[in-house]
Write a protein that holds these residues in place. Sequence first.
Motif, short mmCIF file in Angstrom:
data_model
loop_
_atom_site.label_atom_id
_atom_site.label_comp_id
_atom_site.label_asym_id
_atom_site.label_seq_id
_atom_site.Cartn_x
_atom_site.Cartn_y
_atom_site.Cartn_z
N GLY A 156 1.08 -1.45 -0.08
CA GLY A 156 -0.42 -0.39 0.14
C GLY A 156 0.97 1.49 0.05
N ASN A 183 -2.50 4.07 3.51
CA ASN A 183 -2.95 1.90 3.24
C ASN A 183 -2.56 1.57 4.75
OD1 ASN A 183 -3.17 1.86 0.47
ND2 ASN A 183 -4.81 2.05 1.00
N GLU A 190 -4.09 0.00 7.89
CA GLU A 190 -3.83 -1.27 8.18
C GLU A 190 -3.01 -1.30 9.81
OE1 GLU A 190 -3.98 -4.78 7.22
OE2 GLU A 190 -3.84 -3.62 5.64
N TYR A 232 -10.19 5.47 6.58
CA TYR A 232 -9.68 6.14 5.84
C TYR A 232 -9.73 7.88 6.35
CZ TYR A 232 -8.86 8.63 1.49
OH TYR A 232 -7.86 9.19 0.48
N ASN A 259 -3.19 6.14 -5.13
CA ASN A 259 -3.24 6.90 -4.36
C ASN A 259 -4.80 6.61 -4.91
OD1 ASN A 259 -1.71 7.55 -3.08
ND2 ASN A 259 -1.08 9.30 -4.13
N LEU A 279 -8.94 6.04 -5.01
CA LEU A 279 -9.87 5.66 -3.73
C LEU A 279 -10.36 4.88 -4.21
CD1 LEU A 279 -11.39 8.92 -3.28
CD2 LEU A 279 -10.08 8.16 -2.26
N ASN A 280 -10.25 3.98 -5.13
CA ASN A 280 -10.78 2.41 -5.42
C ASN A 280 -9.72 1.10 -5.18
OD1 ASN A 280 -11.33 0.32 -6.74
ND2 ASN A 280 -12.60 0.72 -8.14
N GLN A 281 -9.83 1.21 -3.98
CA GLN A 281 -8.78 -0.26 -3.19
C GLN A 281 -8.31 -1.12 -4.80
OE1 GLN A 281 -7.15 0.76 -0.46
NE2 GLN A 281 -8.01 2.70 -1.01
N ASP A 282 -8.99 -1.77 -5.61
CA ASP A 282 -8.50 -2.45 -6.46
C ASP A 282 -7.82 -1.76 -7.39
OD1 ASP A 282 -10.08 -4.47 -4.61
OD2 ASP A 282 -11.66 -4.44 -6.56
N SER A 295 -6.04 0.80 -6.40
CA SER A 295 -4.44 1.12 -6.05
C SER A 295 -4.00 -0.50 -5.58
CB SER A 295 -4.84 1.30 -4.47
OG SER A 295 -3.65 2.25 -3.60
N ARG A 296 -4.46 -0.91 -5.41
CA ARG A 296 -3.50 -2.67 -4.89
C ARG A 296 -2.81 -3.20 -6.48
NH1 ARG A 296 -7.80 -7.00 -3.20
NH2 ARG A 296 -5.50 -7.66 -2.81
#
Length: 650
Positions: A65, A69, A73, A79, A549, A551-554, A556-557
Amino acid sequence: MIPKSTIDEIFDAALIEDVVGEFVALKKRGANYLGNCPFHNEKSPSFTVSPAKGIYKCFGCGKAGNSINFIMEHEHYSYPEALRYLANKYNIEVEEEEQTDEQKLAANEKESLFVVSNYASKYFKDQMHNSQAGKAIGLSYFKERGFREDIIEKFELGYSPDEWSAFTDEALKNGHSIEFLEKSGLTIVKEEKKFDRFKGRVMFPIHNLSGRVLGFGGRILKTEAKAAKYLNSPESEIYHKSKVLYGIYFAKKEIIQQDNCYLVEGYTDVISLHQSGVENVVSSSGTSLTEGQIRLIKRFTENITILYDGDAAGLKASFRGIDMILQEGMNVRVVLFPDGEDPDSYAKNHSSNELIAYIKEHAQDFIRFKTSVLLEEVGNDPIKKAELIKEIVASIAIIPDQIKRSIYTQECSSLLDIGEQALINETNKILRGKASKPQQQHFDDGPPPIEDFYEPQEEKSSSISSKVAHWEHEIIRLLISYGAEIITVDVLGENEEIQQQEVTAAVYILSNINGDGLTFDNPILQEAFNHYVEMVNEERIPTHQDFINNLNQDISRLAIDVLSNKYEVSENWKNHGIFVKTEESQVKMAIFNSVFAFKATKVEYLLEEIGSQLKIEKNDIEQIRLMTEYKHLKGVQRQLSEKLGRIILK
């Protein structure tokens, strides 16, 4: 709601190596930093931080991340909470409305426990400094112990009134729920009655790594036969005694700087040493040392120095805990204070220089220390001496490093006046016993995650679908990594002559894929591609930070994964005249090959589909249409193969 401009400012200010370095001891390794992963137990560092990319990645458990992140975590923040934490760290003003009582009650359980613990800490401080009883009893106690005002303020010490429900009543009046007051352990509920757990005690807030209050330790000031001298908060969703060290929040920076952690027994030992200028000190809060506490220290250093008081009676009971430290591959030294002294009293009766000098002069290796302590007990009794030797060898055998084991064996051979080979044989016997037991690797957070939204970069299947997945992933990786790079391409001019033109890698890739009407089978990769197209249409080439950065974590990952490299070329190679071709130096070739390979695998996939349809199709007209399409695709495949040359597709 935090404005986007403020969020952008936080992202710009939050240096990944600075944020992660607050919680993990990092060592420079080329362009990156390396450390032990804080999310699972590991002996060999696999946790990489990349300042240039602003990301972290553990190649052991898969956690990855950016700065936000990591805080989410590691500290279990939401957030917005992570943003506020970093805003506070970098002195960035965040304008937002104060939470109402209803909003506080609507927060999740962990956050509600943090909120009520923070309220309690402020309440106890206020009571000690502003109430008559607090100043007369609580504050006077700390001053009698010799603590300065700045130290009392630093550790947020306080006082709980000697009344049955003074704190609980005030907390309820301020909108806090009895449910979370009870779950935090601050309030005891019996039938219809409510009592303050820490009634009539001076209070020691216990902080986590980021400074949030997890729980409390309370010391009673009255002499009561049935009351415990010290009382800790019970276990809760946020407070786990086995994973907490008192003072770690205040000590972590100095532990990293000194590359050593002093371990003491009590709260006042920690506070007194801080007052004397020794800040790399923590306490196990009177509990037996646990694996969780050891691993917490190991995030910052592999060196522990345990400070004992002059009473050697309890030393043997602590040996098991020290063996656990050795088992983690850490280095343990021991300091024994003079009879009648402990770290707290010695710090008060001596100057800072005298305290530091004493610790340095009297620190001795644990194996040597344990041997000398046990030798005093056995005297000339051969049976007891044999048992002593077995106990020492047991401690040596759990040390994972073979060289250290060998050195300790040599030392103990001399100290115990016994042949080195006999000690080696006994050590090997223990090691063979361990080896015969089945060992199973495990992680604190379960097995290493398998990315569920795309195929890994390393192919494990030769199927066409696997090839498609690989090259789809590769196209997105090149876009995110090199989209802004300028490359030279051949184009047809007005007179049908081939001319060279400079374009960005992004324009070349997008025109080739969109121009041929190609899409991605994987929905996340298609979404990332669409996001890239939108930004290019706005006349801006997105950077890797736009994806990291996101906002859609998928997305971002995905960005973090494609930007994470487990290995890098050592700078020492250049010093020896060895120059390795890197992908950065051959971006154009990588992009051309990947685009053509992407197209070729798509064509191959379509050919396989049409071939399957032809086998079952009975309608003559449909068969002709499929055969015509098949022939056309075969021609396209030959053209692509010519452009790819001898490239071997995965």
